[in-house]
Design a protein around this motif. Structure first.
Motif, PDB file in Angstrom:
ATOM      1  N   GLY A  34     -57.555-112.819  70.890  1.00 54.93           N
ATOM      2  CA  GLY A  34     -58.935-113.168  71.192  1.00 54.93           C
ATOM      3  C   GLY A  34     -59.113-114.639  71.522  1.00 54.93           C
ATOM      4  O   GLY A  34     -58.157-115.427  71.543  1.00 54.93           O
ATOM      5  N   CYS A  87     -58.320-118.790  69.065  1.00 55.94           N
ATOM      6  CA  CYS A  87     -57.371-118.483  67.998  1.00 55.94           C
ATOM      7  C   CYS A  87     -56.326-119.589  67.891  1.00 55.94           C
ATOM      8  O   CYS A  87     -55.948-120.194  68.884  1.00 55.94           O
ATOM      9  CB  CYS A  87     -56.660-117.164  68.272  1.00 55.94           C
ATOM     10  N   ASN A 103     -53.526-106.421  68.028  1.00 55.51           N
ATOM     11  CA  ASN A 103     -54.801-106.927  68.518  1.00 55.51           C
ATOM     12  C   ASN A 103     -55.343-107.932  67.517  1.00 55.51           C
ATOM     13  O   ASN A 103     -55.577-107.593  66.357  1.00 55.51           O
ATOM     14  CB  ASN A 103     -55.821-105.799  68.703  1.00 55.51           C
ATOM     15  N   GLY A 139     -58.427-110.556  66.756  1.00 55.38           N
ATOM     16  CA  GLY A 139     -59.809-110.832  67.122  1.00 55.38           C
ATOM     17  C   GLY A 139     -60.055-112.300  67.421  1.00 55.38           C
ATOM     18  O   GLY A 139     -59.147-113.137  67.363  1.00 55.38           O
ATOM     19  N   ASP A 140     -61.297-112.630  67.727  1.00 56.45           N
ATOM     20  CA  ASP A 140     -61.696-114.002  68.040  1.00 56.45           C
ATOM     21  C   ASP A 140     -61.709-114.870  66.778  1.00 56.45           C
ATOM     22  O   ASP A 140     -61.929-114.373  65.674  1.00 56.45           O
ATOM     23  CB  ASP A 140     -63.091-114.022  68.661  1.00 56.45           C
ATOM     24  N   CYS A 159     -59.481-116.535  64.987  1.00 54.21           N
ATOM     25  CA  CYS A 159     -58.524-116.286  63.914  1.00 54.21           C
ATOM     26  C   CYS A 159     -57.546-117.446  63.781  1.00 54.21           C
ATOM     27  O   CYS A 159     -57.255-118.143  64.739  1.00 54.21           O
ATOM     28  CB  CYS A 159     -57.741-115.007  64.178  1.00 54.21           C
ATOM     29  N   ARG A 167     -54.113-104.414  63.756  1.00 56.00           N
ATOM     30  CA  ARG A 167     -55.376-104.997  64.180  1.00 56.00           C
ATOM     31  C   ARG A 167     -55.832-106.039  63.170  1.00 56.00           C
ATOM     32  O   ARG A 167     -55.958-105.739  61.980  1.00 56.00           O
ATOM     33  CB  ARG A 167     -56.441-103.907  64.291  1.00 56.00           C
ATOM     34  N   PRO A 212     -58.999-108.378  62.320  1.00 53.29           N
ATOM     35  CA  PRO A 212     -60.412-108.541  62.672  1.00 53.29           C
ATOM     36  C   PRO A 212     -60.738-109.986  63.061  1.00 53.29           C
ATOM     37  O   PRO A 212     -60.000-110.913  62.722  1.00 53.29           O
ATOM     38  CB  PRO A 212     -61.149-108.161  61.390  1.00 53.29           C
ATOM     39  N   SER A 213     -61.840-110.188  63.726  1.00 53.74           N
ATOM     40  CA  SER A 213     -62.299-111.524  64.089  1.00 53.74           C
ATOM     41  C   SER A 213     -62.609-112.347  62.843  1.00 53.74           C
ATOM     42  O   SER A 213     -62.939-111.791  61.791  1.00 53.74           O
ATOM     43  CB  SER A 213     -63.549-111.438  64.963  1.00 53.74           C
TER      44      SER A 213
END
Length: 68
Positions: A4, A7, A20, A22-23, A25, A36, A38-39
């Motif tokens: 994201g 980061c 994946n 997130g933003d 991080c 995954r 999370p942001s």
């Protein structure tokens, strides 16, 4: 793999295929990341685990003189 916006990925990290992130991080140095994330998370270790939210960290250290 998707990383994201805004980061920070520390030195010698391994980001496995299909991960994946997130933003906003922060991935600690040497972390092995999969799945995954999370942001707004701070992640460290092998395997990587979420230790805190970036927003919680900012609020905790916002009023200290260390970061002014």
């Amino acid at each position: 793999m998707h990383v994201g916006n805004n980061c920070f990925i520390g030195a010698n990290c391994v980001i496995l295929p299909g991960t994946n992130i997130g933003d906003n991080c922060i991935i600690g140095a040497g972390a092995v990341v999969r799945g995954r994330i999370p942001s707004n998370c701070i992640v460290i270790g092998n395997p990587a685990t979420v230790i805190s939210k970036t927003t919680e960290w900012v609020m905790k250290y916002k009023d200290t003189n260390k970061y002014k």
